[in-house]
Design a protein around this motif. Sequence first.
Motif, PDB file in Angstrom:
ATOM      1  N   TYR A 228     -13.397  64.837   2.845  1.00 58.21           N
ATOM      2  CA  TYR A 228     -12.807  64.691   1.682  1.00 58.21           C
ATOM      3  C   TYR A 228     -11.383  64.374   1.796  1.00 58.21           C
ATOM      4  O   TYR A 228     -10.775  63.496   1.332  1.00 58.21           O
ATOM      5  CB  TYR A 228     -13.011  65.846   0.763  1.00 58.21           C
ATOM      6  CG  TYR A 228     -12.199  66.387  -0.517  1.00 58.21           C
ATOM      7  CD1 TYR A 228     -12.324  65.353  -1.567  1.00 58.21           C
ATOM      8  CD2 TYR A 228     -11.099  67.105  -0.394  1.00 58.21           C
ATOM      9  CE1 TYR A 228     -11.548  65.516  -2.944  1.00 58.21           C
ATOM     10  CE2 TYR A 228     -10.343  67.109  -1.628  1.00 58.21           C
ATOM     11  CZ  TYR A 228     -10.489  66.405  -2.685  1.00 58.21           C
ATOM     12  OH  TYR A 228      -9.823  66.700  -3.877  1.00 58.21           O
ATOM     13  N   ALA A 229     -10.829  65.510   2.629  1.00 64.69           N
ATOM     14  CA  ALA A 229      -9.354  65.439   2.823  1.00 64.69           C
ATOM     15  C   ALA A 229      -9.058  64.120   3.617  1.00 64.69           C
ATOM     16  O   ALA A 229      -7.805  63.440   3.548  1.00 64.69           O
ATOM     17  CB  ALA A 229      -8.955  66.736   3.736  1.00 64.69           C
ATOM     18  N   GLN A 230      -9.817  63.769   4.608  1.00 69.36           N
ATOM     19  CA  GLN A 230      -9.472  62.495   5.569  1.00 69.36           C
ATOM     20  C   GLN A 230      -9.474  61.008   4.475  1.00 69.36           C
ATOM     21  O   GLN A 230      -8.418  60.463   4.707  1.00 69.36           O
ATOM     22  CB  GLN A 230     -10.532  62.258   6.688  1.00 69.36           C
ATOM     23  CG  GLN A 230     -10.424  61.295   7.514  1.00 69.36           C
ATOM     24  CD  GLN A 230      -8.889  61.337   8.485  1.00 69.36           C
ATOM     25  OE1 GLN A 230      -8.856  62.686   8.739  1.00 69.36           O
ATOM     26  NE2 GLN A 230      -8.264  60.555   8.486  1.00 69.36           N
TER      27      GLN A 230
ATOM     28  N   ASN B  56      -4.331  68.637  -1.142  1.00 68.44           N
ATOM     29  CA  ASN B  56      -5.272  67.529  -1.185  1.00 68.44           C
ATOM     30  C   ASN B  56      -5.965  67.306  -2.725  1.00 68.44           C
ATOM     31  O   ASN B  56      -6.059  66.125  -3.018  1.00 68.44           O
ATOM     32  CB  ASN B  56      -6.545  67.976  -0.499  1.00 68.44           C
ATOM     33  CG  ASN B  56      -6.457  67.863   1.116  1.00 68.44           C
ATOM     34  OD1 ASN B  56      -5.366  67.271   1.415  1.00 68.44           O
ATOM     35  ND2 ASN B  56      -7.066  68.858   1.990  1.00 68.44           N
TER      36      ASN B  56
ATOM     37  N   THR C 185      -3.846  73.905   3.052  1.00 75.71           N
ATOM     38  CA  THR C 185      -3.639  72.518   2.755  1.00 75.71           C
ATOM     39  C   THR C 185      -4.360  72.270   1.523  1.00 75.71           C
ATOM     40  O   THR C 185      -4.151  70.906   1.241  1.00 75.71           O
ATOM     41  CB  THR C 185      -3.702  71.526   3.841  1.00 75.71           C
ATOM     42  OG1 THR C 185      -5.273  71.513   4.417  1.00 75.71           O
ATOM     43  CG2 THR C 185      -2.971  71.886   5.011  1.00 75.71           C
ATOM     44  N   TYR C 186      -5.285  72.836   0.837  1.00 75.99           N
ATOM     45  CA  TYR C 186      -6.032  72.320  -0.025  1.00 75.99           C
ATOM     46  C   TYR C 186      -5.613  71.992  -1.122  1.00 75.99           C
ATOM     47  O   TYR C 186      -5.989  71.042  -1.752  1.00 75.99           O
ATOM     48  CB  TYR C 186      -7.369  73.791  -0.414  1.00 75.99           C
ATOM     49  CG  TYR C 186      -8.417  72.918  -1.201  1.00 75.99           C
ATOM     50  CD1 TYR C 186      -9.330  72.155  -0.559  1.00 75.99           C
ATOM     51  CD2 TYR C 186      -8.468  73.191  -2.205  1.00 75.99           C
ATOM     52  CE1 TYR C 186     -10.352  71.556  -1.302  1.00 75.99           C
ATOM     53  CE2 TYR C 186      -9.727  72.837  -2.993  1.00 75.99           C
ATOM     54  CZ  TYR C 186     -10.389  71.900  -2.556  1.00 75.99           C
ATOM     55  OH  TYR C 186     -11.575  71.460  -3.288  1.00 75.99           O
TER      56      TYR C 186
ATOM     57  N   PRO D 298     -15.106  69.465   3.170  1.00 78.01           N
ATOM     58  CA  PRO D 298     -13.682  69.330   2.956  1.00 78.01           C
ATOM     59  C   PRO D 298     -12.854  68.588   3.946  1.00 78.01           C
ATOM     60  O   PRO D 298     -12.135  67.921   3.561  1.00 78.01           O
ATOM     61  CB  PRO D 298     -13.300  70.805   3.143  1.00 78.01           C
ATOM     62  CG  PRO D 298     -14.634  71.820   2.668  1.00 78.01           C
ATOM     63  CD  PRO D 298     -15.636  70.977   3.349  1.00 78.01           C
TER      64      PRO D 298
ATOM     65  N   GLU E 103      -5.850  63.958  -5.015  1.00 76.58           N
ATOM     66  CA  GLU E 103      -6.737  63.287  -6.020  1.00 76.58           C
ATOM     67  C   GLU E 103      -6.785  63.266  -7.337  1.00 76.58           C
ATOM     68  O   GLU E 103      -6.821  62.240  -8.102  1.00 76.58           O
ATOM     69  CB  GLU E 103      -8.178  64.153  -5.724  1.00 76.58           C
ATOM     70  CG  GLU E 103      -9.421  63.067  -6.473  1.00 76.58           C
ATOM     71  CD  GLU E 103     -10.576  64.076  -6.468  1.00 76.58           C
ATOM     72  OE1 GLU E 103     -11.815  63.254  -6.956  1.00 76.58           O
ATOM     73  OE2 GLU E 103     -10.777  65.069  -5.574  1.00 76.58           O
TER      74      GLU E 103
ATOM     75  N   ALA F 116      -6.118  61.386   2.782  1.00 72.73           N
ATOM     76  CA  ALA F 116      -5.009  61.040   3.745  1.00 72.73           C
ATOM     77  C   ALA F 116      -5.117  59.646   3.986  1.00 72.73           C
ATOM     78  O   ALA F 116      -3.873  58.892   4.369  1.00 72.73           O
ATOM     79  CB  ALA F 116      -5.285  61.870   4.826  1.00 72.73           C
TER      80      ALA F 116
ATOM     81  N   VAL G  36      -7.091  69.914   8.536  1.00 74.75           N
ATOM     82  CA  VAL G  36      -7.336  69.113   7.587  1.00 74.75           C
ATOM     83  C   VAL G  36      -8.110  69.784   6.401  1.00 74.75           C
ATOM     84  O   VAL G  36      -8.147  69.238   5.237  1.00 74.75           O
ATOM     85  CB  VAL G  36      -7.993  67.797   7.911  1.00 74.75           C
ATOM     86  CG1 VAL G  36      -9.317  67.988   8.554  1.00 74.75           C
ATOM     87  CG2 VAL G  36      -7.863  66.795   7.151  1.00 74.75           C
ATOM     88  N   ALA G  37      -9.059  70.736   7.037  1.00 79.26           N
ATOM     89  CA  ALA G  37      -9.903  71.306   5.662  1.00 79.26           C
ATOM     90  C   ALA G  37      -9.617  72.642   5.625  1.00 79.26           C
ATOM     91  O   ALA G  37     -10.303  73.536   4.756  1.00 79.26           O
ATOM     92  CB  ALA G  37     -11.471  71.229   6.319  1.00 79.26           C
TER      93      ALA G  37
END
Length: 409
Positions: free
Chosen positions: A321-323, A71, A67-68, A318, A75, A326, A62-63
């Motif tokens: 943030y990603a969670q 994400n 995958t950044y 991160p 946003e 999601a 996820v971090a």
Amino acid sequence: MPSALPDGEPVPSDGSLPDHALKGLGERPFGFYVHVPYCATRCGYCDFNTYTATELRSSGTVASQETYADNLVAEIRLARRVLGSADLPVRTVFLGGGTPTLLPARDLVKMLAAIREEFGIAEGAEVTTEANPESVDPAYLAELREGGFNRISFGMQSAKPHVLQLLDRHHTPGRPEACVAEARAAGFEHVNLDLIYGTPGESDDDWRASLDAAIGAGPDHVSAYSLIVEDGTKLAARIKRGELPMVDDDVHADRYLIAEEALSSAGYDWYEVSNWATTDAGRCRHNELYWTGADWWGAGPGAHSHVGGVRWWNAKHPAAYAQALAESRTPALGREVLPDEDRRVERILLELRLREGCPLSLLAPAGRAAAGRALADGLLDPASFADGRAVLTLPGRLLADAVVRDLVD
């Protein structure tokens, strides 16, 4: 992005802003900051919101860097929903970190493409990424330029190996200068080199050598920052233990004067206390957007945003943030609505550092009296003062923080 986040009020889960913040949206300049929090190693002086691969290993995919970009795109699309349908072409984009160029060039281009798709990029917009010298090559730079980036900022810091070693910078001396040539060959219109002065063990001659190397590379912009020893960093711990000396303010002032002499002699003009450019077109317009209180959306972990007097900040880690993204909710942790008095004070704090200075009309009576004293002491320019503006002289730039403290009273 600084590591500490302020307190603030909760943010609605959809990230919506008060109606008053959206009033006049599009009439003010608007920019995007994109924070990329990854670093290959942690520099001993840095307290920014950054993470190495080792530090993120327990956070899972996820971090991850892989995958950044997705994400960030999520946003950016959230930003479009929050800001509504206002015509809002983006005048500046700035990718900072961390080291944005640790990601593949296609990921940086993907983020920029999402901003273009959702908001549009204004004609003549400035699009910048920061880069470490060892993280790019000619092919990487060509891909960035083809993808729409037209300005790049390299972290040079110093030309002296022993200074780089103390700062935990790992690029080869001479590599930043080569990067300037490679960026020019790729078609970048504007190139910046970042320098740091006042490192323990650095001499005046070391600093002159760094300036000479930077100037000789031919960028149209140079930033020169005094080293600030931040609590909690490895450098601060070494100084506290007595392993390294603390560099005093007089040394920092001498180094600043050396920088001003070398840069002005080479055709660079100061336009902000720590920034010089060869032309007005070479000034960093994204930073000017911050310094003049315009609107910007900060995307990424720990990034700060400001729209219409409302400031908010994202979750730092991160993974958190990603969670949030999601789960289709804002990654913002808190926000504050800035009172008029706070906005007035911020204008003085920031605009006084600019070559154009700040209007004397912003000053309260006590601040106006302090400005008169600063004028008498040679810290403010008489001609600008007569025209209704407080503009720092060279001695004033050396004492900028003290002058500002007096003027905001």
